[in-house]
Write an enzyme that holds these catalytic residues in place. Structure first.
Site, PDB file in Angstrom:
ATOM      1  N   ASP A 153      -7.953  -5.437   0.122  1.00  0.00           N
ATOM      2  CA  ASP A 153      -8.448  -6.268  -0.967  1.00  0.00           C
ATOM      3  C   ASP A 153      -8.041  -7.728  -0.858  1.00  0.00           C
ATOM      4  O   ASP A 153      -8.500  -8.557  -1.641  1.00  0.00           O
ATOM      5  CB  ASP A 153      -7.945  -5.720  -2.314  1.00  0.00           C
ATOM      6  CG  ASP A 153      -8.618  -4.409  -2.645  1.00  0.00           C
ATOM      7  OD1 ASP A 153      -9.806  -4.280  -2.310  1.00  0.00           O
ATOM      8  OD2 ASP A 153      -7.963  -3.537  -3.217  1.00  0.00           O
ATOM      9  N   HIS A 166       0.848  -1.185   0.000  1.00  0.00           N
ATOM     10  CA  HIS A 166       0.000   0.000   0.000  1.00  0.00           C
ATOM     11  C   HIS A 166       0.881   1.232   0.000  1.00  0.00           C
ATOM     12  O   HIS A 166       1.951   1.225   0.608  1.00  0.00           O
ATOM     13  CB  HIS A 166      -0.912   0.023   1.237  1.00  0.00           C
ATOM     14  CG  HIS A 166      -2.069   0.938   1.085  1.00  0.00           C
ATOM     15  ND1 HIS A 166      -1.998   2.271   1.369  1.00  0.00           N
ATOM     16  CD2 HIS A 166      -3.320   0.700   0.629  1.00  0.00           C
ATOM     17  CE1 HIS A 166      -3.168   2.826   1.100  1.00  0.00           C
ATOM     18  NE2 HIS A 166      -3.982   1.908   0.652  1.00  0.00           N
TER      19      HIS A 166
HETATM   20  N1  CMC Z   1       4.243  -7.596  -4.769  1.00  0.00           N
HETATM   21  C1  CMC Z   1       5.586  -7.565  -4.946  1.00  0.00           C
HETATM   22  N2  CMC Z   1       6.340  -6.450  -4.819  1.00  0.00           N
HETATM   23  C2  CMC Z   1       5.704  -5.313  -4.538  1.00  0.00           C
HETATM   24  C3  CMC Z   1       4.318  -5.247  -4.334  1.00  0.00           C
HETATM   25  C4  CMC Z   1       3.577  -6.452  -4.457  1.00  0.00           C
HETATM   26  N3  CMC Z   1       2.250  -6.448  -4.286  1.00  0.00           N
HETATM   27  N4  CMC Z   1       3.954  -3.982  -4.059  1.00  0.00           N
HETATM   28  C5  CMC Z   1       5.075  -3.260  -4.081  1.00  0.00           C
HETATM   29  N5  CMC Z   1       6.149  -4.062  -4.359  1.00  0.00           N
HETATM   30  C6  CMC Z   1       7.552  -3.645  -4.422  1.00  0.00           C
HETATM   31  C7  CMC Z   1       7.842  -2.908  -5.721  1.00  0.00           C
HETATM   32  O1  CMC Z   1       8.301  -3.770  -6.731  1.00  0.00           O
HETATM   33  C8  CMC Z   1       8.880  -1.921  -5.274  1.00  0.00           C
HETATM   34  O2  CMC Z   1      10.131  -2.599  -5.230  1.00  0.00           O
HETATM   35  P1  CMC Z   1      11.495  -1.795  -5.579  1.00  0.00           P
HETATM   36  O3  CMC Z   1      11.594  -0.722  -4.534  1.00  0.00           O
HETATM   37  O4  CMC Z   1      12.535  -2.845  -5.467  1.00  0.00           O
HETATM   38  O5  CMC Z   1      11.312  -1.258  -6.960  1.00  0.00           O
HETATM   39  C9  CMC Z   1       8.505  -1.574  -3.829  1.00  0.00           C
HETATM   40  O6  CMC Z   1       7.763  -2.714  -3.356  1.00  0.00           O
HETATM   41  C10 CMC Z   1       7.656  -0.323  -3.712  1.00  0.00           C
HETATM   42  O7  CMC Z   1       6.569  -0.440  -4.617  1.00  0.00           O
HETATM   43  P2  CMC Z   1       5.888   0.786  -5.356  1.00  0.00           P
HETATM   44  O8  CMC Z   1       5.105   0.278  -6.519  1.00  0.00           O
HETATM   45  O9  CMC Z   1       6.920   1.838  -5.612  1.00  0.00           O
HETATM   46  O10 CMC Z   1       4.935   1.288  -4.206  1.00  0.00           O
HETATM   47  P3  CMC Z   1       3.676   2.207  -4.397  1.00  0.00           P
HETATM   48  O11 CMC Z   1       3.445   2.857  -3.093  1.00  0.00           O
HETATM   49  O12 CMC Z   1       3.841   3.089  -5.589  1.00  0.00           O
HETATM   50  O13 CMC Z   1       2.506   1.155  -4.751  1.00  0.00           O
HETATM   51  C11 CMC Z   1       0.683  -0.336  -4.621  1.00  0.00           C
HETATM   52  C12 CMC Z   1       1.509   0.749  -3.896  1.00  0.00           C
HETATM   53  C13 CMC Z   1      -0.564  -0.631  -3.806  1.00  0.00           C
HETATM   54  C14 CMC Z   1       0.225   0.200  -5.984  1.00  0.00           C
HETATM   55  C15 CMC Z   1       1.550  -1.609  -4.789  1.00  0.00           C
HETATM   56  O14 CMC Z   1       1.947  -2.112  -3.535  1.00  0.00           O
HETATM   57  C16 CMC Z   1       0.839  -2.686  -5.598  1.00  0.00           C
HETATM   58  O15 CMC Z   1       0.895  -2.657  -6.832  1.00  0.00           O
HETATM   59  N6  CMC Z   1       0.148  -3.656  -4.903  1.00  0.00           N
HETATM   60  C17 CMC Z   1      -0.625  -4.662  -5.588  1.00  0.00           C
HETATM   61  C18 CMC Z   1      -1.952  -4.064  -6.014  1.00  0.00           C
HETATM   62  C19 CMC Z   1      -2.903  -3.873  -4.841  1.00  0.00           C
HETATM   63  O16 CMC Z   1      -3.088  -4.746  -4.014  1.00  0.00           O
HETATM   64  N7  CMC Z   1      -3.565  -2.687  -4.814  1.00  0.00           N
HETATM   65  C20 CMC Z   1      -4.584  -2.382  -3.809  1.00  0.00           C
HETATM   66  C21 CMC Z   1      -4.216  -1.247  -2.912  1.00  0.00           C
HETATM   67  S1  CMC Z   1      -5.326  -1.092  -1.508  1.00  0.00           S
HETATM   68  C22 CMC Z   1      -6.849  -0.693  -2.171  1.00  0.00           C
HETATM   69  C23 CMC Z   1      -6.859   0.578  -2.969  1.00  0.00           C
HETATM   70  O17 CMC Z   1      -6.170   1.539  -2.629  1.00  0.00           O
HETATM   71  O18 CMC Z   1      -7.601   0.646  -3.935  1.00  0.00           O
END
Ligand code: CMC
Length: 431
Positions: A366, A308
């Site tokens: 989720d 998140h």
């Molecule tokens: N599985 C594997 N690695 C992950 C994941 C994951 N679910 N989420 C983040 N990472 C890693 C990512 O690869 C990155 O690694 P590095 O620093 O080595 O490049 C690091 O963690 C930070 O990730 P980010 O994408 O820069 O983080 P963010 O804050 O931009 O993204 C997120 C947050 C929710 C989009 C992301 O965690 C994600 O894609 N999760 C899966 C989708 C999901 O479950 N979304 C629902 C969110 S809650 C409900 C809502 O808000 O609607």
């Protein structure tokens, strides 16, 4: 906004600028850069808004490190346990918990607006049968401005109020009809003697040949899912609603924009993606393979329902959702549901893996919601529409707050331009 009590100094090319610092009621201080461009001729750069507050708000507070989510000051776990969705709607919209009379009046007003204009049924029929219900919802909610002209003038407080009530009241009918249309069943009209969640379940699952008997435990679980998704501060879809509304767009257009943004798999689409992932994993034996893929930088796969932007310790909504999943599946006599078993084991293995611990990745709201919704009988395509239905009150509350703000300005981010500098046009024969 109170007068800033502190300042930050920023020095550029030997020139120092004093920037006011605002202190919120709770949470980190905020450096005010509004005058920076005018004074120093520089922009700030923050794609993804990781360090930027775009508004001030009194609605929802999140402390992602401590796993805290407050609506108007009330913790989400208390609201999920002791309150119910329509009361939370009132709280989000008006700022305080209602008295018994206020609640009765509010519930009455919502109940009186659950039906759709009859012509809207024809509008639904214009979509292809195989349309995703989110696509239908974006279209139908946007089209509400064509059906309800008397609630599109955002300068009139009465019209704003009617639009708010209409959206909260009609969204379950719209979501249920979007579902009925895609499965080829007749639309079921709302029934005003049922509570909000029971009415939605009945509109989804009742057919003319057989009425749907609402199980109060399932209706309570549905209501809790709505409550847990009601608002979440300045997330992508809420910011989309605010940006759309900053131009003075009508409320139905703004909420349709929010629905469109929510659909993405990184946001509201994650609940559908998560259940599909659990299905693909299939058995606990295959979990290590998927964890390895999630960690592999060359593989775009991510654990859906994990991670998140704000929560870096735990998502307080996920805790309640997990408990609800156990209760609902137990009630339905499917406590040994293979997807629930895979989810629990996946959570355990990921939380014990240094990759997820270092990056502070935890199950989010989720991760377990899809399991409950599937057990209730919803197909995966309905998961995100249910999220949209529940989040509507959050979008409306934020929209109302924004347009009542005398400081309202059209949203207009700047950019770090990396393109060509000026050059002369070349005639086609010379290129
Ligand atoms: N599985 C594997 N690695 C992950 C994941 C994951 N679910 N989420 C983040 N990472 C890693 C990512 O690869 C990155 O690694 P590095 O620093 O080595 O490049 C690091 O963690 C930070 O990730 P980010 O994408 O820069 O983080 P963010 O804050 O931009 O993204 C997120 C947050 C929710 C989009 C992301 O965690 C994600 O894609 N999760 C899966 C989708 C999901 O479950 N979304 C629902 C969110 S809650 C409900 C809502 O808000 O609607």
């Amino acid at each position: 906004m109170a007068e800033a009590s502190k300042t930050a100094s920023l020095t550029i090319d030997g020139q120092t600028y004093e920037l006011p610092i605002h202190t919120p009621t709770v949470g980190p201080d905020v450096v005010d850069i509004r005058k920076l461009y005018g004074q120093a001729n520089v922009f700030t750069y923050d794609p993804g808004f990781t360090s930027t507050a775009a508004c001030d708000s009194e609605i929802t507070y999140i402390d992602g490190d401590a796993g805290i989510l407050l609506h108007r000051g009330y913790p989400i776990d208390q609201l999920a346990e002791k309150s119910h969705f329509l009361e939370v709607c009132y709280l989000l919209l008006y700022g305080e918990l209602p008295t018994a009379d206020q609640l009765e009046d509010f519930e009455h007003r919502v109940t009186q607006h659950t039906m759709l204009h009859e012509q809207m049924a024809f509008f639904f029929r214009g979509f292809r049968r195989d349309a995703h219900p989110m696509a239908v919802m974006v279209g139908v909610v946007g089209a509400m401005s064509a059906f309800y002209h008397d609630s599109t003038d955002i300068t009139d407080p009465w019209q704003r109020e009617v639009a708010s009530i209409r959206l909260i009241a009609k969204m379950p009918t719209i979501a249920a009809w979007a579902y009925k249309y895609t499965i080829g069943q007749p639309f079921v009209y709302p029934r005003n003697d049922l509570d909000y969640a029971s009415n939605f379940l009945r509109m989804c699952f009742s057919v003319p040949a057989e009425d749907y008997q609402v199980n109060p435990i399932l209706s309570r679980a549905m209501d809790r899912i709505f409550t847990l998704h009601a608002d979440h501060e300045q997330n992508a879809s809420t910011s989309t609603v605010r940006l759309a509304s900053s131009s003075g767009a009508n409320p139905f257009a703004c909420i349709a924009a929010g629905i469109a943004c929510l659909w993405g798999p990184a946001h509201g689409g994650a609940n559908q993606a998560c259940l599909e992932m659990l299905e693909e994993i299939g058995t606990v034996e295959r979990i290590p393979e998927f964890i390895a893929r999630a960690k592999d930088k060359n593989d775009p796969f991510r654990l859906m329902g994990f991670g998140h932007r704000v929560y870096k310790n735990f998502d307080p909504r996920a805790k309640v959702m997990k408990q609800s999943a156990d209760e609902v599946l137990e009630l339905l006599g499917i406590g040994d549901n293979p997807k629930l078993q895979v989810a629990k084991e996946l959570e355990k293995q990921a939380l014990n893996d240094p990759y997820f611990a270092e990056k502070k990745l935890f199950p989010n709201v989720d991760f377990y919601s899809g399991i409950i919704l599937e057990a209730m009988g919803f197909p995966t395509s309905m998961f995100t529409p249910i999220f949209a239905l529940a989040r509507t009150v959050g979008w409306i509350s934020q929209w109302k707050e924004q347009i009542s703000d005398p400081q309202l300005k059209i949203g207009r981010p700047r950019q770090l331009y990396q393109g060509m500098t000026e050059r002369d046009y070349i005639d086609v024969e010379n290129r």
